[in-house]
Design a protein around this motif. Structure first.
Motif, PDB file in Angstrom:
ATOM      1  N   SER A 211       0.823  -1.198  -0.134  1.00  0.00           N
ATOM      2  CA  SER A 211       0.098   0.012  -0.030  1.00  0.00           C
ATOM      3  C   SER A 211       1.059   1.332  -0.057  1.00  0.00           C
ATOM      4  CB  SER A 211      -0.826   0.082   1.172  1.00  0.00           C
ATOM      5  OG  SER A 211      -1.722  -1.155   1.282  1.00  0.00           O
ATOM      6  N   ARG A 215       7.188   3.985   5.345  1.00  0.00           N
ATOM      7  CA  ARG A 215       6.484   4.473   6.445  1.00  0.00           C
ATOM      8  C   ARG A 215       7.266   4.801   7.469  1.00  0.00           C
ATOM      9  NH1 ARG A 215       2.311   7.181   4.143  1.00  0.00           N
ATOM     10  NH2 ARG A 215       0.464   6.034   3.610  1.00  0.00           N
ATOM     11  N   GLN A 238       4.053  -0.836   4.118  1.00  0.00           N
ATOM     12  CA  GLN A 238       2.607  -0.862   4.324  1.00  0.00           C
ATOM     13  C   GLN A 238       1.804  -1.712   3.645  1.00  0.00           C
ATOM     14  OE1 GLN A 238       0.691   2.864   5.383  1.00  0.00           O
ATOM     15  NE2 GLN A 238      -1.104   1.896   4.688  1.00  0.00           N
ATOM     16  N   THR A 239       1.239  -2.401   3.890  1.00  0.00           N
ATOM     17  CA  THR A 239       0.373  -3.618   3.213  1.00  0.00           C
ATOM     18  C   THR A 239      -1.084  -3.721   3.862  1.00  0.00           C
ATOM     19  OG1 THR A 239       0.208  -5.735   2.647  1.00  0.00           O
ATOM     20  CG2 THR A 239       0.996  -5.637   4.786  1.00  0.00           C
ATOM     21  N   ASP A 240      -1.940  -4.011   2.851  1.00  0.00           N
ATOM     22  CA  ASP A 240      -3.566  -4.098   3.273  1.00  0.00           C
ATOM     23  C   ASP A 240      -3.839  -5.707   3.480  1.00  0.00           C
ATOM     24  OD1 ASP A 240      -3.487  -4.968   0.594  1.00  0.00           O
ATOM     25  OD2 ASP A 240      -5.414  -3.760   0.289  1.00  0.00           O
ATOM     26  N   TYR A 276      -4.584  -1.603   8.057  1.00  0.00           N
ATOM     27  CA  TYR A 276      -3.299  -1.190   7.871  1.00  0.00           C
ATOM     28  C   TYR A 276      -2.266  -2.190   8.538  1.00  0.00           C
ATOM     29  CZ  TYR A 276      -5.930   2.707   6.513  1.00  0.00           C
ATOM     30  OH  TYR A 276      -6.831   3.582   6.014  1.00  0.00           O
ATOM     31  N   PHE A 278       2.215  -3.296   8.780  1.00  0.00           N
ATOM     32  CA  PHE A 278       3.618  -2.686   8.535  1.00  0.00           C
ATOM     33  C   PHE A 278       4.606  -3.703   8.647  1.00  0.00           C
ATOM     34  CE2 PHE A 278       0.823   0.567  10.380  1.00  0.00           C
ATOM     35  CZ  PHE A 278       0.881   1.581   9.182  1.00  0.00           C
TER      36      PHE A 278
END
Length: 512
Positions: A211, A215, A238-240, A276, A278
């Protein structure tokens, strides 16, 4: 005659029998029919492209699932109020607060003993496993379970709190190590799968995309440093892909089955996944894990600067066209940065040609290097872009972001002057302030209007304003002259010295 009747009878019986056989053969399905359950074929034939993608997910999941382990930890509280965290969060931060409720389910009847769960991945065939530091810190006993349900006792090889990484080891051989992807090549939108043991559900695979990259500033890694000490290194993917308690230390993989990161934290208001997650980038994981295996610890390189990200207002104040880079707030005495003649207000744009978009980018680039390495920094100094070579040194501390807001005592008031444009109250320096702050010139910033835009930008009271827009400030009159020359929307760059840090703060002159 009797023989003729006999033949006719035989023929008749045979004919009837044949008809009966044919009838039952042709119509028995109707006579003994049962209702058909389900259709004879699927309603849609999968598109070849979709089938290829589906196969890619399956192949990746099957390829990596043997490399991920379930970690169970037993630990005892040895400090009052101590807690174990599945993910590193601030229990007073409402964004991460509700982990406590989930954590209570893992507390034994004996309140002094706690157990917790996490994940890890094999990085060698002889039993080295990388996981999160917060999964195994303060452990009395660590046990892991592999994909084939075999259990092993593990020992800690080494940990690094500032990256939240740890390496543990089990005895044995023939384990399946992960393949490390080059995390510098990861792109936003890339498909990834998260593999771990969320909520006690072993070998769980979830999917999503990358995403965001880089970050930082999320304060997810603990312990959080105060005005002095070692800052955490935060530069997350960051990943969903759904990540929940127990995923900590598990792997984030691409569809090649290569490790792109170690899952570390989620942003949540509920204690579980809300979109969200990480992960620590694989390049940093490989660097830290390799060092721990060799030396039992991660020996970090040291630059010796305190920095902050350049934002729009800072860029405007510095006359920069692009909003990027990390600006130097302070330089430690005797540090590699001082030896290389780095200056306060220098903006670091590149490290060895790698673009620096924010302060956490710079932290990551230095963290990936070893003490003794020489790096070339591309720096914006004033309007000129220059290059500086810096030989990194070994030290426990590291590049940091500081605000100068901690532990500052208010001195005795002097003669106050109100600078109405910015909502500031300043006084001339007296001997006591000069001595306390070790300065010869400037004006004392006594007060800033609370919750104002200026205050929110990080302009805090109880410091000495040394420079404005690069000009030395020797009196209140000089400060007022510069501020009065500005019109609404103009940017102003303050250099302020607090008791333990020098800070650069850019603010805009507000509309009346």
């Amino acid at each position: 005659m009797k023989k003729q009747y006999f033949r006719i009878g035989i023929i008749s019986v045979s004919t009837i029998a044949l008809i009966a056989i044919l009838y039952f053969t042709l119509f028995k399905g109707q006579i003994f029919a049962q209702p058909q359950i389900g259709a004879n074929k699927p309603p849609i034939e999968m598109n070849p492209t979709i089938k290829a993608l589906n196969d890619a997910y399956q192949n990746a999941a099957n390829a990596v699932i043997e490399s991920v382990v379930n970690i169970r930890v037993k630990l005892k509280q040895n400090q009052k109020g101590g807690t174990f965290r599945f993910f590193p969060f601030d229990e007073n931060d409402p964004f991460f607060k509700d982990w406590q409720d989930f954590f209570k389910h893992f507390q034994d009847e004996d309140e002094s003993e706690l157990s917790a769960a996490g994940s890890g991945v094999f990085i060698t065939s002889d039993g080295y496993i990388v996981t999160n530091n917060h999964v195994v810190e303060n452990a009395d006993e660590i046990r892991i379970m592999t994909f084939d349900k075999k259990e092993y006792k593990a020992k800690i090889i080494g940990t690094d709190k500032l990256t939240d990484l740890a390496v543990i080891k089990v005895d044995g051989d023939g384990f399946k190590p992960v393949h490390f992807a080059n995390s510098d090549e990861i792109k936003i939108g890339e498909i990834v799968i998260a593999v771990g043991n969320p909520l006690g559900l072993s070998s769980t695979v979830t999917s999503g995309i990358v995403s965001a990259l880089g970050r930082g500033g999320l304060n997810l890694i603990r312990p959080k440093v105060g005005s002095r000490g070692n800052p955490a290194i935060e530069n997350f993917i960051q990943t969903d892909a759904p990540i929940n308690p127990g995923n900590s230390g598990g792997g984030l993989f691409n569809l090649n089955g290569s490790l792109v990161g170690i899952n570390t934290a989620i942003a949540t208001r509920t204690g579980t996944y809300i979109g969200y997650g990480f992960a620590i980038p694989s390049n940093l994981v490989k660097r830290v894990a390799s060092e721990i295996i060799k030396k039992g610890k991660f020996e970090r390189a040291y630059l010796g600067v305190y920095i902050k990200s350049v934002d729009q207002v800072l860029a405007k104040a510095l006359g920069m066209k692009d909003v990027k880079g990390a600006i130097v707030n302070q330089i430690e005495k005797g540090s590699p940065a001082e030896k290389a003649s780095i200056q306060i207000s220098d903006v670091i744009l590149e490290v060895d040609g790698k673009k620096i978009e924010s302060s956490n980018d710079l932290q990551l680039e230095i963290a990936k290097r070893a003490p003794g390495e020489v790096v070339e920094l591309t720096i914006l100094r004033g309007k000129e872009q220059i290059k500086k070579k810096v030989k990194l040194e070994a030290r426990d501390s590291f590049v940091a972001e500081k605000t100068g807001s901690e532990d500052i005592e208010e001195p005795k008031p002097g003669e106050p002057t109100n600078i109405e444009k910015l909502g500031l109250v300043v006084t001339p320096l007296d001997d006591k302030i000069k001595s306390e702050f070790d300065v010869k010139n400037g004006v004392y910033l006594k007060n800033v209007t609370k919750r104002s835009l200026i205050n929110e930008r990080g302009l805090l009271p109880n410091g000495v304003i040394l420079k404005v827009d690069g000009q030395d400030i020797n009196s209140v009159k000089e400060l007022k002259k510069i501020i009065d020359s500005k019109k609404p929307g103009d940017a102003v760059l303050f250099q302020i010295k607090y008791k333990d840090v020098t800070s650069l703060v850019a603010v805009e002159i507000p509309e009346k």
